[in-house]
Scaffold this active site. Structure first.
Site, PDB file in Angstrom:
ATOM      1  NE  ARG A  90      13.823  -9.779   4.490  1.00 31.77           N
ATOM      2  CZ  ARG A  90      13.466 -10.069   5.734  1.00 31.77           C
ATOM      3  NH1 ARG A  90      12.714 -11.130   5.969  1.00 31.77           N
ATOM      4  NH2 ARG A  90      13.864  -9.317   6.743  1.00 31.77           N
ATOM      5  CG  ASN A 144       5.311  -5.971   5.855  1.00 30.25           C
ATOM      6  OD1 ASN A 144       4.585  -5.139   6.379  1.00 30.25           O
ATOM      7  ND2 ASN A 144       6.070  -6.789   6.549  1.00 30.25           N
ATOM      8  CB  CYS A 164       1.719  -3.821  11.798  1.00 32.04           C
ATOM      9  SG  CYS A 164       3.525  -3.726  11.987  1.00 32.04           S
ATOM     10  CG  HIS A 194       6.731  -1.141   8.955  1.00 39.58           C
ATOM     11  ND1 HIS A 194       7.286  -2.043   8.074  1.00 39.58           N
ATOM     12  CD2 HIS A 194       6.051  -1.898   9.868  1.00 39.58           C
ATOM     13  CE1 HIS A 194       6.967  -3.270   8.430  1.00 39.58           C
ATOM     14  NE2 HIS A 194       6.216  -3.206   9.508  1.00 39.58           N
ATOM     15  CE1 TYR A 244      10.449  -2.286   9.403  1.00 39.40           C
ATOM     16  CE2 TYR A 244       9.155  -2.342  11.417  1.00 39.40           C
ATOM     17  CZ  TYR A 244       9.695  -2.987  10.323  1.00 39.40           C
ATOM     18  OH  TYR A 244       9.481  -4.325  10.141  1.00 39.40           O
TER      19      TYR A 244
END
Length: 421
Positions: A90, A144, A164, A194, A244
């Site tokens: 990440r 995700n 989500c 998102h 988002y």
């Protein structure tokens, strides 16, 4: 009832456990199996999980195992919460896109594509093993990028629904502003994972009066502050975008911010270190307050509600989920995965009708859907050319020079996770 959590060693897991314990009348779990390859971490999280169950009087048994096949065998539902490559991957996803002037984020843009390429093959392997060991189990995907992962699962014929926590977060926020129970709030929630907008807030169901204009008028500044968007955006659009959408509506501003502060991954890695220390304390028998800063608010309530409905229990019959489009948004393919209100039951999720989506939103949804199709192709078949095309199609990238540079960086940073690289 047996439920398995793959990725059970996650620091998220105590949030799930707390919800399972509090809502045991909705989802009566007899056996909960936490599955994770990281044995040391799993035992720390599992120990806290058992103490939470004990404190809240849950009679179910919690089992921990590193053996995936044994863990999912005969499960009624399997919840996936994976992070392939961990926080280190990440951190890279949030860093190298900035070198090309693009947003570095773990679920959208180039970083989101990298996560999809690492994740889809692993999830599909897990799902095949679930199909052999528990052929009637429902797979609930919280991993995700949920839209792409759920699309991969459904195309492969798995009994899967994507989940989500964005919608349930908005539901709780609006319920507090209206001073009503969350279950009374129905959202006109539409888009992709998102990439969603709240076009209405109604009490009592989809036919209730739309209270969103009044909410924006009275509380617009507070709502916009939560989203880190100008109040004027809400006033002019008349809808509430997911946070988002800031990556799209304020891309250059976000890039400048990301270049001047530590990455979210670095913050989360330190948070996880502290959480695991807390989890190891044998006196701790509840989720610590720090966990709320980790993300995933209301994740447990959403997961319980969805699992209960899929298994024929007391779950809400209408929920926001990720599932096949099936004509819901007629400008998208039927096998695109959308995030909308759906009727949920033993047969799965069936999207409810959605009023026509305005061009302002439909254009972006269509563009990101095209990117997701190319991203899934790259995840399934590999190859630099497929990676390049997915990047070029993404609305946050869209220039061949950027796509070229990002493709090279993506592959260089992810070789250990890409069999074809």
């Amino acid at each position: 009832m047996k439920l398995a959590v793959v990725g059970g060693g996650s620091t998220y897991t105590p949030e799930l456990i707390d919800g399972f314990a509090r809502l045991r009348e909705v989802l009566p779990i007899g056996e909960l199996v936490l599955v994770d390859p990281a044995a040391d971490r799993l035992e720390v999280v599992g120990g806290l999980a058992r103490r939470i169950f004990a404190r809240l009087g849950h009679p179910g048994r919690i089992v921990t195992t590193t053996d995936l096949d044994a863990g999912v065998a005969d499960a009624d539902a399997v919840l996936l919460q994976l992070r392939v490559g961990g926080q280190a991957a990440r951190q890279r996803d949030e860093t190298w896109p900035l070198e090309c002037g693009c947003v570095g984020q773990e679920t959208t843009g180039a970083g989101g594509l990298a996560k999809a390429l690492r994740t889809v093959p692993v999830v599909l392997d897990i799902a095949e093993r679930v199909r052999r060991a528990a052929p009637e189990a429902w797979i609930i995907d919280f991993t995700n990028p949920v839209g792409i992962v759920t699309r991969a699962l459904l195309r492969a014929g798995h009994r899967a629904v994507g989940l989500c926590n964005v919608a349930i977060g908005f539901q709780r926020r609006f319920a507090a502003l209206l001073d009503v129970a969350p279950g009374e709030v129905h959202l006109d929630h539409v888009g992709l994972n998102h990439l969603t907008w709240e076009r209405g807030v109604r009490l009592g169901g989809p036919e209730g009066e739309d209270l969103l204009p009044g909410l924006i008028a009275e509380h617009g500044a507070a709502i916009a502050g939560d989203l880190r968007m100008p109040r004027a955006v809400l006033d002019r659009l008349g809808v509430v975008p997911s946070y988002y959408l800031r990556y799209f509506y304020a891309h250059d501003e976000v890039v400048r911010e990301l270049r001047t502060r530590p990455s979210r991954a670095a913050e989360v890695a330190e948070m996880e270190r502290r959480l695991l220390e807390m989890y190891g304390d044998p006196a701790l028998d509840e989720k610590p307050a720090l966990l709320a800063r980790r993300g995933g608010a209301y994740y447990s309530e959403a997961a319980v509600d969805l699992a209960a409905a899929l298994l024929g229990g007391a779950g809400s019959p209408v929920q926001v989920v990720n599932t096949y489009n099936r004509g819901t948004l007629p400008f998208l393919p039927d096998d695109a995965v959308v995030e909308v209100q759906a009727r949920v039951g033993r047969e799965g999720a069936a999207p409810l009708p959605v009023p026509p989506l305005e061009p302002l939103y439909a254009g972006l949804v269509a563009g990101v859907t095209a990117y997701e199709e190319l991203a899934l192709d790259a995840a399934l078949h590999g190859g630099r050319d497929r990676v390049f095309k997915a990047l070029l199609a993404h609305p946050l990238i869209g220039q061949w020079e950027y796509a070229d540079g990002l493709a090279d960086r993506l592959i260089a940073h992810n070789r250990e996770h890409l069999e074809w690289a």
